[in-house]
Design an enzyme around this catalytic site. Structure first.
Site, PDB file in Angstrom:
ATOM      1  N   HIS A  66      18.961  53.594  37.311  1.00 55.62           N
ATOM      2  CA  HIS A  66      19.713  53.525  36.055  1.00 55.62           C
ATOM      3  C   HIS A  66      20.591  54.766  35.900  1.00 55.62           C
ATOM      4  O   HIS A  66      21.788  54.664  35.629  1.00 55.62           O
ATOM      5  CB  HIS A  66      18.747  53.402  34.875  1.00 55.62           C
ATOM      6  CG  HIS A  66      19.380  53.626  33.539  1.00 55.62           C
ATOM      7  ND1 HIS A  66      20.263  52.731  32.972  1.00 55.62           N
ATOM      8  CD2 HIS A  66      19.280  54.655  32.648  1.00 55.62           C
ATOM      9  CE1 HIS A  66      20.667  53.196  31.795  1.00 55.62           C
ATOM     10  NE2 HIS A  66      20.093  54.361  31.578  1.00 55.62           N
ATOM     11  N   ASP A  95      54.280  56.840  39.698  1.00 56.54           N
ATOM     12  CA  ASP A  95      52.981  56.370  40.166  1.00 56.54           C
ATOM     13  C   ASP A  95      52.113  57.605  40.336  1.00 56.54           C
ATOM     14  O   ASP A  95      52.498  58.701  39.944  1.00 56.54           O
ATOM     15  CB  ASP A  95      53.116  55.612  41.513  1.00 56.54           C
ATOM     16  CG  ASP A  95      51.964  54.619  41.706  1.00 56.54           C
ATOM     17  OD1 ASP A  95      50.822  55.078  41.878  1.00 56.54           O
ATOM     18  OD2 ASP A  95      52.209  53.400  41.655  1.00 56.54           O
ATOM     19  N   TRP A 131      17.151  60.670  38.732  1.00 56.51           N
ATOM     20  CA  TRP A 131      18.562  60.825  39.129  1.00 56.51           C
ATOM     21  C   TRP A 131      18.866  62.264  39.520  1.00 56.51           C
ATOM     22  O   TRP A 131      19.863  62.544  40.161  1.00 56.51           O
ATOM     23  CB  TRP A 131      19.501  60.356  38.011  1.00 56.51           C
ATOM     24  CG  TRP A 131      19.876  61.400  37.019  1.00 56.51           C
ATOM     25  CD1 TRP A 131      19.173  61.754  35.910  1.00 56.51           C
ATOM     26  CD2 TRP A 131      21.030  62.246  37.027  1.00 56.51           C
ATOM     27  NE1 TRP A 131      19.807  62.763  35.239  1.00 56.51           N
ATOM     28  CE2 TRP A 131      20.955  63.087  35.898  1.00 56.51           C
ATOM     29  CE3 TRP A 131      22.131  62.377  37.885  1.00 56.51           C
ATOM     30  CZ2 TRP A 131      21.919  64.050  35.598  1.00 56.51           C
ATOM     31  CZ3 TRP A 131      23.089  63.342  37.584  1.00 56.51           C
ATOM     32  CH2 TRP A 131      22.976  64.162  36.444  1.00 56.51           C
ATOM     33  N   SER A 159      35.021  60.074  47.632  1.00 55.99           N
ATOM     34  CA  SER A 159      35.883  59.315  46.729  1.00 55.99           C
ATOM     35  C   SER A 159      36.314  60.163  45.534  1.00 55.99           C
ATOM     36  O   SER A 159      37.494  60.213  45.179  1.00 55.99           O
ATOM     37  CB  SER A 159      35.143  58.063  46.267  1.00 55.99           C
ATOM     38  OG  SER A 159      35.670  57.580  45.067  1.00 55.99           O
ATOM     39  N   SER A 160      35.348  60.846  44.919  1.00 56.67           N
ATOM     40  CA  SER A 160      35.677  61.650  43.734  1.00 56.67           C
ATOM     41  C   SER A 160      36.631  62.781  44.056  1.00 56.67           C
ATOM     42  O   SER A 160      37.550  63.063  43.283  1.00 56.67           O
ATOM     43  CB  SER A 160      34.405  62.264  43.148  1.00 56.67           C
ATOM     44  OG  SER A 160      33.634  61.292  42.538  1.00 56.67           O
ATOM     45  N   HIS A 243      25.636  70.713  35.862  1.00 54.66           N
ATOM     46  CA  HIS A 243      26.142  71.013  34.538  1.00 54.66           C
ATOM     47  C   HIS A 243      27.637  70.781  34.407  1.00 54.66           C
ATOM     48  O   HIS A 243      28.070  70.124  33.473  1.00 54.66           O
ATOM     49  CB  HIS A 243      25.711  72.377  34.014  1.00 54.66           C
ATOM     50  CG  HIS A 243      25.841  72.373  32.523  1.00 54.66           C
ATOM     51  ND1 HIS A 243      24.960  71.703  31.723  1.00 54.66           N
ATOM     52  CD2 HIS A 243      26.831  72.799  31.721  1.00 54.66           C
ATOM     53  CE1 HIS A 243      25.380  71.736  30.479  1.00 54.66           C
ATOM     54  NE2 HIS A 243      26.512  72.409  30.446  1.00 54.66           N
ATOM     55  N   GLU A 245      29.109  68.649  36.008  1.00 57.31           N
ATOM     56  CA  GLU A 245      29.171  67.182  36.052  1.00 57.31           C
ATOM     57  C   GLU A 245      29.094  66.566  34.649  1.00 57.31           C
ATOM     58  O   GLU A 245      29.815  65.624  34.345  1.00 57.31           O
ATOM     59  CB  GLU A 245      28.025  66.659  36.927  1.00 57.31           C
ATOM     60  CG  GLU A 245      27.750  65.168  36.818  1.00 57.31           C
ATOM     61  CD  GLU A 245      28.831  64.291  37.413  1.00 57.31           C
ATOM     62  OE1 GLU A 245      29.643  64.801  38.198  1.00 57.31           O
ATOM     63  OE2 GLU A 245      28.858  63.093  37.086  1.00 57.31           O
ATOM     64  N   TYR A 247      30.170  67.799  31.981  1.00 58.41           N
ATOM     65  CA  TYR A 247      31.476  67.982  31.340  1.00 58.41           C
ATOM     66  C   TYR A 247      32.549  67.135  31.995  1.00 58.41           C
ATOM     67  O   TYR A 247      33.508  66.726  31.338  1.00 58.41           O
ATOM     68  CB  TYR A 247      31.866  69.462  31.311  1.00 58.41           C
ATOM     69  CG  TYR A 247      30.954  70.217  30.383  1.00 58.41           C
ATOM     70  CD1 TYR A 247      30.876  69.852  29.049  1.00 58.41           C
ATOM     71  CD2 TYR A 247      30.140  71.230  30.837  1.00 58.41           C
ATOM     72  CE1 TYR A 247      30.007  70.478  28.198  1.00 58.41           C
ATOM     73  CE2 TYR A 247      29.269  71.862  29.983  1.00 58.41           C
ATOM     74  CZ  TYR A 247      29.201  71.489  28.661  1.00 58.41           C
ATOM     75  OH  TYR A 247      28.341  72.100  27.823  1.00 58.41           O
ATOM     76  N   SER A 258      41.068  62.351  21.272  1.00 54.16           N
ATOM     77  CA  SER A 258      42.185  63.119  20.740  1.00 54.16           C
ATOM     78  C   SER A 258      43.490  62.338  20.749  1.00 54.16           C
ATOM     79  O   SER A 258      44.464  62.733  20.113  1.00 54.16           O
ATOM     80  CB  SER A 258      42.374  64.417  21.543  1.00 54.16           C
ATOM     81  OG  SER A 258      41.180  65.144  21.561  1.00 54.16           O
ATOM     82  N   HIS A 292      19.912  76.464  32.293  1.00 54.05           N
ATOM     83  CA  HIS A 292      19.269  76.046  31.048  1.00 54.05           C
ATOM     84  C   HIS A 292      18.579  74.685  31.212  1.00 54.05           C
ATOM     85  O   HIS A 292      17.879  74.244  30.323  1.00 54.05           O
ATOM     86  CB  HIS A 292      20.255  76.032  29.874  1.00 54.05           C
ATOM     87  CG  HIS A 292      21.348  75.019  29.991  1.00 54.05           C
ATOM     88  ND1 HIS A 292      22.621  75.244  29.543  1.00 54.05           N
ATOM     89  CD2 HIS A 292      21.375  73.779  30.525  1.00 54.05           C
ATOM     90  CE1 HIS A 292      23.362  74.185  29.786  1.00 54.05           C
ATOM     91  NE2 HIS A 292      22.641  73.287  30.376  1.00 54.05           N
ATOM     92  N   HIS A 293      18.808  74.028  32.355  1.00 54.77           N
ATOM     93  CA  HIS A 293      18.094  72.791  32.635  1.00 54.77           C
ATOM     94  C   HIS A 293      16.711  73.069  33.211  1.00 54.77           C
ATOM     95  O   HIS A 293      15.950  72.146  33.455  1.00 54.77           O
ATOM     96  CB  HIS A 293      18.882  71.933  33.632  1.00 54.77           C
ATOM     97  CG  HIS A 293      20.184  71.433  33.084  1.00 54.77           C
ATOM     98  ND1 HIS A 293      20.303  70.236  32.446  1.00 54.77           N
ATOM     99  CD2 HIS A 293      21.417  71.996  33.059  1.00 54.77           C
ATOM    100  CE1 HIS A 293      21.565  70.062  32.060  1.00 54.77           C
ATOM    101  NE2 HIS A 293      22.252  71.119  32.414  1.00 54.77           N
ATOM    102  N   THR A 318      33.220  73.835  21.442  1.00 59.79           N
ATOM    103  CA  THR A 318      32.954  72.441  21.076  1.00 59.79           C
ATOM    104  C   THR A 318      33.116  72.244  19.576  1.00 59.79           C
ATOM    105  O   THR A 318      33.691  71.247  19.116  1.00 59.79           O
ATOM    106  CB  THR A 318      31.536  72.033  21.528  1.00 59.79           C
ATOM    107  OG1 THR A 318      31.337  72.495  22.862  1.00 59.79           O
ATOM    108  CG2 THR A 318      31.362  70.533  21.485  1.00 59.79           C
ATOM    109  N   LYS A 321      36.625  71.854  18.599  1.00 54.33           N
ATOM    110  CA  LYS A 321      37.140  70.504  18.826  1.00 54.33           C
ATOM    111  C   LYS A 321      36.753  69.567  17.688  1.00 54.33           C
ATOM    112  O   LYS A 321      37.592  68.830  17.167  1.00 54.33           O
ATOM    113  CB  LYS A 321      36.593  69.956  20.143  1.00 54.33           C
ATOM    114  CG  LYS A 321      37.294  70.535  21.340  1.00 54.33           C
ATOM    115  CD  LYS A 321      36.779  69.930  22.606  1.00 54.33           C
ATOM    116  CE  LYS A 321      37.742  70.176  23.728  1.00 54.33           C
ATOM    117  NZ  LYS A 321      38.976  69.397  23.620  1.00 54.33           N
ATOM    118  N   ARG A 440       9.139  62.040  29.377  1.00 50.97           N
ATOM    119  CA  ARG A 440      10.101  61.064  29.888  1.00 50.97           C
ATOM    120  C   ARG A 440       9.641  60.546  31.244  1.00 50.97           C
ATOM    121  O   ARG A 440       8.697  61.066  31.828  1.00 50.97           O
ATOM    122  CB  ARG A 440      11.491  61.694  29.975  1.00 50.97           C
ATOM    123  CG  ARG A 440      11.578  62.832  30.961  1.00 50.97           C
ATOM    124  CD  ARG A 440      12.870  63.613  30.853  1.00 50.97           C
ATOM    125  NE  ARG A 440      13.997  62.919  31.483  1.00 50.97           N
ATOM    126  CZ  ARG A 440      15.066  63.537  32.000  1.00 50.97           C
ATOM    127  NH1 ARG A 440      15.169  64.860  31.940  1.00 50.97           N
ATOM    128  NH2 ARG A 440      16.043  62.872  32.531  1.00 50.97           N
TER     129      ARG A 440
END
Lengths: 516, 325
Positions: A66, A95, A131, A159-160, A243, A245, A247, A258, A292-293, A318, A321, A440
């Site tokens: 998932h 293009d 994951w 690809s990315s 991290h 990622e 963002y 926006s 921090h993870h 943040t 924003k 979890r």
């Protein structure tokens, strides 16, 4: 220039940014439904305490798949699709800068996810280590399919990186005359910064899975203390990628919102320049907060303190924003069409997710929250109400422009309200579950968690249903929607895309427009 | 950087369709599937040569497709279909590709830094942890790591008796390491010669570029050939270095974290040197056989030379932290 090819070769050999954008968007929707069905299995198992539907090991495969499918298959390709479709138009380019490579970036993805999803049918089952694939779960104790997972991740990374390079080249090199950097729509800005993050961290992910591969098959000891390595080292590398990622996932969402909020507020965006600087600040901070993870992993105290303070700093840009979005709406002439509803929900719910993030950033408090459902609630508020809501908003916002037909507004609103209700019903109780101590990634739980889990599961099924309405509305629009040819769909939308006819011609801006 | 455009400037070339991408994607998928199934059957100890067939087929297919793709872009450029603006896209693309490569190496350098400054000392009892006393009593950290934590507790058998054996098994430290042997042995130390070769090759490559910009075809071919010779000798010496490590020093991939970081960093670097040399070889044959490249328009060569300088810079860092410091 030629029009589109007939038949399937139009898609297989596509070089047109709109065709490739559409491919990305459809692919991501398919992945969204697959990843969503995994989530339905998870929530069905958790409907009641006890084991009823699936084996614990299969449950772990579901949580893993998932997460992987939603992050890499649904959200990221959806934003790349929007970038492909909209960025060349928004900056007045003919293009994408490198059209053939653009096609390659897309067509790698179906192969990569075919490999990843097929691991469900392999001996030993699919990856079951979450994951985040922490070593040694993903090395010493992993099922054999981990090797296929590793090469699948390599393909996604290739690809990315190619997609991101293409976007950077397009934005730097293909802007119409007069389109200075500080005149670019905010969606273009956020994608420029996202593309930079992608090019910077996808190779680090490639390094991480390569080290896993070497540990598993070639006897190295990167993540094994017996040889002088360290399993925690894996977490550092992973979150140095991970991290930025998150963002990568949320910055384009900021850009979309926006665009939409000013349109339906009938006011220009408040604080354009500060939005740009805040985006850049968030991107910079994302590189220096990764640990921090892993507050509970046993870091030195100075490390905990540094990562705590640095993380809390992210709240500053943040908040700027969120302030700007609200101020844009302030005293605006607001209307609440579906894209606007999703965008306002985004601002409200993403802010909640941000605030729980701030709670998690506090290292001593995180000792309690870590690995609990509170974390699950937190990141679903940012990923679903953040990224997915903004993707829904942008599809409704640009769909009339893409296909020259108007979607059914009532059905859109029904989709929104069911999704809003279902989402909050699913994830709001998970805050309480987490604070009460439910861990979890677990298929069974103690009975005091039963009520909230049942509510959460019911909410999840409602949210799943809402996506079928979304799909139906999109298909209905494409084939039977009320035709609209006008350039300006939304009365006061700004930007080059609203100077073009609907549906968009196959080629746009073969000669660049002049920007004043 | 916005491009100046008027009626006379050529349009940006957008190809109508391309089969290159779908062939490349298929080849990449064959490589991924072939490598994964080959490795898995190798691990299950029922390997046969056939398991790797898909990988080889994929590699060949990718090579052919890329050759077609690059020759197509070269032909387009010779026909004058590439506007100045398109050429800028290629340059930007190559620059950011090299940046992504930098980040790939950064991950492995980061590992080396983490192991040497944090993980190693912690394993030997530094800091507040109990890993040393409980898990690896008697382990002393020193770099290069000659005795792994597993060695310190009596090898893989003792570890198995204690009940925790990693399935990636045995990590016995090397007999000797590859570090700097002191100034008196400098001339017998392969990395010294390798550094000299690679730095000189980078300089020869700049000479080649200057010759090209002056329109001196002969000089260009000469200096480029010299660059290539130095590059290939580097690869050969690196092969000797690995041979020495394996046969004389007992240093393997599974010789603990020292062997792992040594072989992964030098290995990926060596792989990039081979790629860079391959790319430059193509440029060399383009020049001598097809008379490609002009004073102003030689991006194929220039991109290859950026790449070559990049692998050179990586090597300098590598010598500093893998061999010397």
């Amino acid at each position: 220039m030629a029009g589109p090819d007939k038949g399937f070769s139009r898609w297989l050999l596509a070089t047109n940014h709109k065709d490739i954008g559409a491919l990305y968007l459809w692919f991501s929707f398919a992945m969204f439904l697959i990843g969503g069905s995994f989530a339905m299995i998870i929530r069905a198992e958790l409907f009641q305490p006890g084991l009823q539907l699936v084996e614990p090991n299969f449950f772990n495969q579901m949580t893993t798949m998932h997460g992987l499918v939603m992050v890499f298959g649904a959200i990221m390709p959806a934003f790349v699709g929007l970038a492909n479709y909209m960025i060349p138009i928004m900056i007045g380019a003919p293009d994408m800068a490198l059209p053939r490579m653009n096609n390659l970036s897309f067509w790698i993805l179906p192969f990569a996810f075919a490999i990843l999803v097929s691991s469900l049918f392999m001996e030993g089952g699919a990856p079951n280590f979450g994951w985040t694939f922490y070593a040694p779960l993903s090395t010493t104790y992993a099922p054999p399919s981990v090797t296929f997972f590793i090469f699948g991740v390599h393909l996604m990374g290739i690809s990315s990186i190619m997609g991101a390079i293409n976007i950077v080249a397009t934005i730097f090199n293909l802007r119409a005359p007069g389109m200075t950097l500080m005149k670019m729509p905010l969606f273009v800005w956020t994608w420029l910064i996202t593309a930079f993050l992608l090019i910077a961290v996808m190779p680090v992910l490639a390094g991480a899975v390569t080290m896993m591969l070497m540990d598993i098959h070639f006897g190295t000891s990167f993540f094994s203390a017996a040889g002088g390595g360290d399993p925690v080292l894996f977490q550092h590398i992973f979150w140095f990628f991970g991290h930025p990622e998150v963002y990568i996932i949320i910055l384009p969402a900021f850009g979309v919102v926006s665009e939409i909020i000013p349109t339906f507020s009938r006011k220009p965006l408040f604080g354009y320049a500060s939005m740009v600087y805040a985006t850049a600040a968030i991107a910079f901070l994302s590189f220096i907060v990764w640990a921090h993870h892993m507050f509970t992993v046993g870091m030195p105290l100075v490390g905990e303190l540094y990562f705590m303070w640095a993380t809390m700093l992210i709240a500053v840009p943040t908040a700027a924003k969120v302030f700007n979005w609200i101020t844009t709406m302030f005293k605006g002439s607001l209307t609440f069409e579906t894209p606007m509803l999703f965008s306002i929900a985004f601002v409200f719910l993403f802010t909640l997710g941000g605030l729980t993030g701030l709670m998690l950033a506090i290292a001593p408090a995180d000792m309690q929250y870590h690995d609990s459902y509170f974390v699950v609630a937190h990141f679903h508020y940012t990923m679903v109400a953040g990224a997915i809501f903004s993707i829904s908003a942008s599809v409704y916002y640009w769909l009339p422009k893409w296909c020259g037909r108007m979607y059914n507004e009532t059905m859109g609103k029904v989709h929104f309200w069911i999704a809003f209700l279902g989402f909050n019903l699913t994830f709001f109780p998970q805050h309480f579950l987490g604070l009460a101590g439910m861990p979890r990634r677990i298929p069974d739980y103690s009975i005091q968690f039963a009520d909230f889990n049942m509510i959460s599961s019911i909410g999840a099924f409602i949210y799943g249903l809402a996506q079928l309405i979304f799909l139906f509305n999109i298909i209905r629009t494409i084939y039977f929607g009320e035709k609209t040819t006008k350039e300006q769909t939304w009365e006061s939308a700004r930007g080059l895309e609203w100077t073009l006819p609907s549906p968009l011609p196959f080629h746009t801006f073969e000669r660049p427009p002049s920007i004043k | 950087m916005a491009h100046k455009e008027d009626g006379a400037t050529p349009r940006y070339y957008v190809p109508a369709r391309s089969s290159m991408a779908i062939f490349s994607a298929t080849a990449l998928a064959m490589i991924a599937l072939g490598a994964a199934s080959g490795m898995n059957s190798m691990r299950a100890a029922n390997a046969s040569g056939g398991d790797w067939l898909l990988l080889y087929a994929g590699l060949i297919a990718l090579a052919i497709t890329l050759a077609c793709w690059f020759s197509l872009t070269i032909r387009e450029n010779l026909k004058g279909m590439n506007s100045e603006q398109l050429k800028v896209s290629y340059r930007i693309g190559m620059q950011w590709f090299i940046f992504s490569e930098v980040m790939f190496f950064a991950a492995f350098f980061g590992v080396l830094f983490y192991v040497r400054t944090l993980a190693g000392p912690w394993l030997s009892g530094d800091g507040a942890g109990v890993m040393n006393t409980l898990l690896w009593p008697g382990f002393d950290y020193a770099w290069p790591l000659m005795d792994t934590p597993q060695d310190a507790i009596g090898g893989v058998k003792e570890q198995a008796k204690a009940g925790f054996l990693a399935n990636n098994g045995e990590h016995t430290g090397p007999a000797r390491n590859m570090s700097f042997p002191g100034w008196e042995n400098l001339l017998h130390w392969l990395p010294f010669w390798n550094t000299t070769l690679l730095v000189l090759s980078s300089i020869w490559l700049e000479f080649a570029h200057h010759s090209l910009k002056k329109g001196n075809r002969k000089g260009f071919n000469f200096w480029l050939a010299l660059t290539l010779i130095f590059g290939f000798v580097f690869v050969y010496l690196q092969y000797l270095e690995y041979h020495e490590a394996y046969v004389d020093y007992g240093l393997y991939l599974n010789s603990g974290i020292y062997g792992a970081t040594f072989f992964m960093l030098t290995g990926f670097h060596g792989f990039h040197v081979i790629m860079g040399a391959g790319i430059l070889t193509v440029q060399f044959f383009r020049s001598i056989m097809k008379k490609h490249f002009t004073k102003e328009d030689h991006f194929g060569f220039e991109a290859a030379s950026w790449y070559w300088h990049f692998v050179d810079v990586v090597w300098i860092f590598l010598v500093a932290v893998v061999y010397v410091y």
